[in-house]
Structures are given as structure tokens and as C-alpha cells.
Design an enzyme around this catalytic site. Structure first.
Site, PDB file in Angstrom:
ATOM      1  N   LYS A 144       0.844  -1.208   0.000  1.00 39.91           N
ATOM      2  CA  LYS A 144       0.000   0.000   0.000  1.00 39.91           C
ATOM      3  C   LYS A 144       0.873   1.249   0.000  1.00 39.91           C
ATOM      4  CE  LYS A 144      -4.417  -1.366   0.335  1.00 39.91           C
ATOM      5  NZ  LYS A 144      -5.079  -1.980   1.451  1.00 39.91           N
TER       6      LYS A 144
ATOM      7  N   LYS B 250      -3.344 -10.287  -7.585  1.00 37.25           N
ATOM      8  CA  LYS B 250      -4.540 -10.601  -6.803  1.00 37.25           C
ATOM      9  C   LYS B 250      -5.685  -9.721  -7.285  1.00 37.25           C
ATOM     10  CE  LYS B 250      -5.378  -8.692  -2.831  1.00 37.25           C
ATOM     11  NZ  LYS B 250      -5.324  -8.168  -1.469  1.00 37.25           N
TER      12      LYS B 250
ATOM     13  N   LYS C  80      -9.469  -3.990  -6.227  1.00 34.38           N
ATOM     14  CA  LYS C  80      -9.953  -2.761  -6.853  1.00 34.38           C
ATOM     15  C   LYS C  80      -8.785  -1.871  -7.276  1.00 34.38           C
ATOM     16  CE  LYS C  80     -13.335   0.804  -6.301  1.00 34.38           C
ATOM     17  NZ  LYS C  80     -13.627   1.906  -5.400  1.00 34.38           N
TER      18      LYS C  80
END
Ligand code: TYM
Length: 330
Positions: free
Chosen positions: A111, A191, A194
Site C-alpha cells: 500500500k 490478486k 480494486k
């Protein structure tokens, strides 16, 4: 009865990775466990979010969960911020968590790369809040997809640290994986997520899903229709395992390996099975969306049921760490 806890972020679109990796499994567990499921809005603000649409995303997420079968007669469904003790316990856990452990978490690093301009403390602290979510209910099991294993292991570590320092309080919860714990996206590489723009939405119209499936990556070793395929390297086959019946899975595997079926033929079978399963969910979502009070009432009563549980646990925790002032009540 053993207790289960799990959560999902209100990110705006539930995709089939969330569905087969977690939600469908959550529904299977409700008869065997006391299940508590949470829409984790405080986790969702660790990346930039649009405040104006947050309530809609929370309610849309809860609507989908209820349409999948997670109704208040079968489990507790609630919104994380409605039970503020979660963040209180997270603060306490912060004070027993070494910084280095959080910096090493895979999801934080990922992230951090995706949101370079906004590497905030909440993003780093995400697993601590997740540990608080689970431990505040003294849950024994946490049904999640494979990407969350590290976070649950971290949660066990937090429980161990707290217990060692302040006396036995929390069980060490175990991961429960579904039969499809890792679904890749339509790119066949990452994976399904979104943020990778590679999702198939649970609520997308059938035609849109077919368009995505048609162009989705398959076995990289199969260049021509006549080449034998390798289902173990094909994300479409992984999806078959999640959506198709056992005999169809076997047939598809055999036919792929012998080039008896092409990728489009294989995708057609998957598409039929996928729509057969998610079509009725989409219909229920439409029905429930027409009765928003059905959802808000479930969430309100869910939070009330949670408060009864967490009140006792937080009393015990405050007392153990020495901040419970008996004289305050009098
Ligand atoms: P979230 O919203 O990112 O994901 C919700 C669930 O969906 C699973 N999942 C997948 N499973 C298989 N294949 C995929 N491509 C895929 N993408 C997502 C996730 O593993 C997850 O189970 N951090 C949690 C939310 C959370 C939580 C908790 C979970 C907050 N507190 C306490 C358990 C217990 C998360 O990843 O949400």
C-alpha cells in the site's frame, strides 16, 4: 459455541475475489459458530477516501452481505465505527507493538508503494486495529482470504504479548481459509483487487462480466487452440474450482490438458456457472435496496449486540492495564 470474527472494507465494489475468498465462506459458517461480521470503515480511511460517499458505500456493502445471506437472525452484522471501543483497544495494543513489526508487514509495503503521497500512520497501524477488531470479541477463528494470513498471525502475536504482560486475557485466533482463498484478477497476474483495476464485480451485469471474462488472461503456456493447457497455471481454472460443480471441474481440467476444449469454451462454462450463482444475489440486492430500513435496522441492532460484548472485555482490559478507576462510577 466458538466465536468467529471477520471484516470487509466499504471500498465501493465487492468483487468475486471478496465473494469466494471470504463472504461465501462466512455464510457457510453461520450455523456452526457464533458469527460477527463487520464493515470496517475506520480501516477504509487509511487511504484517501471520499467522505461524501462513505455512508452510501457502507450501506451498499452491508446490503450485499445481507443479500448473500448474512441477515441478523443468523449473525451479527455491524459497522466498526459504531463500536468505538475497537479504536480504544487499538491504542492500548499500539503501546505493546514494536514499530519494526508493522514496518515489515507485506500489505503496508504494498500500500505504501501504491499511495506514496499518503503513507500515513493509520496505514502503518492498520494491522493493530484489525487485531483489536478480532480480540475485542475474543474470537477463536477468523475466516479471510490468503492475503490476510499475515495480519491474523500478527494478531496472535499481539494476544501473546498482552497475555504475557498482563495475564491471560485473549485467545490466539486461527485463520480459516475458504476453498478459494486467492483469486487473481482478469490480468491473471495480480490478486483481484480494486486498486489493480482487474476485478469482476459481484453486482456487474452479466454482459459486462462476459466481456471481462472473454479477454481475461488464461494459461500463459497455451498460445494456440491446439496446445494442451496447464490448468494449474490458469486463473480461469481457479475460478472454475470456485464456481463449477465437481464433475464439471474434472471435465474442464481433462479437456484443457488434452486441448479438447479451447479457452473460450472453458470460459463459457465458467460464465454460465458464475451467473447461476451470483444472479440470485444480484436480484436480492435489488429487493433489499428497496427497503433501506431493513439494512439500517440490522446494523443498529448489530452494534447494540456488540456493545454488550465489548463493554465487559474492555472493563477487564482497562482493569488489567491499570487505567480502570473504580471511583469514577460512584
Ligand atoms: P478487504 O475488504 O480488503 O477484503 C475482504 C475479504 O476478502 C478477501 N479477499 C480475497 N480473497 C480471495 N481472493 C482475492 N483476490 C481477495 N481479495 C480480497 C480478503 O482476504 C478478506 O478476507 N483487512 C481486512 C478487513 C478487516 C478484517 C478485520 C478481517 C479489518 N478487520 C478483522 C478479519 C478480521 C481486509 O482485507 O478487507
Amino acid at each position: 459455541m466458538d466465536r468467529i470474527f471477520s471484516g470487509i472494507q466499504p471500498t465501493g465494489e465487492i468483487h468475486i475475489g471478496n465473494y469466494v475468498g471470504a463472504i461465501r465462506h462466512w455464510v457457510e459458517l453461520v450455523d456452526r459458530y457464533e458469527c460477527i461480521y463487520c464493515v470496517v470503515d475506520y480501516h477504509a480511511i487509511t487511504i484517501e477516501h471520499e467522505a461524501a460517499s462513505m455512508q452510501k458505500r457502507i450501506l451498499d456493502t452491508a446490503t450485499v452481505l445481507m443479500a448473500c445471506g448474512l441477515t441478523p437472525d443468523r449473525c451479527i452484522l455491524f459497522v466498526q465505527s459504531h463500536v468505538p471501543e475497537h479504536t480504544e483497544l487499538a491504542w492500548i495494543f499500539n503501546c505493546i507493538t514494536p514499530l519494526g513489526e508493522l514496518e515489515r508487514m507485506t500489505q503496508f509495503k504494498e500500500k505504501g508503494r501504491q499511495h506514496r503521497h499518503n503513507i500515513n500512520v493509520g496505514l502503518l497501524d492498520y494491522p493493530v486495529l484489525q487485531a483489536a477488531d478480532i480480540l475485542i470479541y475474543k474470537a477463536g477463528y477468523v475466516p479471510v482470504g490468503e492475503d490476510q494470513i499475515q495480519h491474523v498471525e500478527f494478531c496472535r502475536e499481539v494476544a501473546r504479548k498482552f497475555n504475557t504482560r498482563f495475564g491471560h486475557t485473549f485467545p490466539e485466533p486461527q485463520v480459516l481459509l475458504s476453498k478459494a482463498p486467492r483469486i487473481l484478477g482478469t490480468d491473471g497476474k495480480n490478486k483481484m483487487s480494486k486498486s489493480m483495476n482487474n476485478t469482476i464485480g459481484l453486482l456487474e451485469p452479466a454482459e459486462a462480466i462476459w466481456e471481462k471474462l472473454k479477454t481475461a488472461a488464461t494459461c500463459p503456456h497455451r498460445q494456440r487452440r491446439s496446445d494442451p493447457g496447464h490448468p494449474e497455471h490458469c486463473n480461469i481454472f481457479t475460478m472454475h474450482q470456485a464456481f463449477s460443480k465437481p464433475d464439471e471441474i474434472l471435465d474442464t481440467e481433462r479437456n484443457c490438458r488434452t486441448a479438447g476444449i479451447g479457452c473460450i469454451g472453458c470460459k463459457e462454462i465458467l460464465f454460465k456457472n458464475m451467473i447461476e450463482e451470483i444472479g440470485p444475489i444480484q436480484t436480492r440486492v435489488k429487493e433489499i435496496s428497496g427497503k433501506p430500513e431493513f439494512v439500517t435496522e440490522a446494523l443498529r441492532s448489530g452494534a447494540m449486540r456488540c456493545r454488550l460484548i465489548v463493554g465487559k472485555v474492555m472493563d477487564e482490559v482497562r482493569s488489567k492495564i491499570g487505567v480502570k478507576s473504580e471511583w469514577l462510577a460512584g
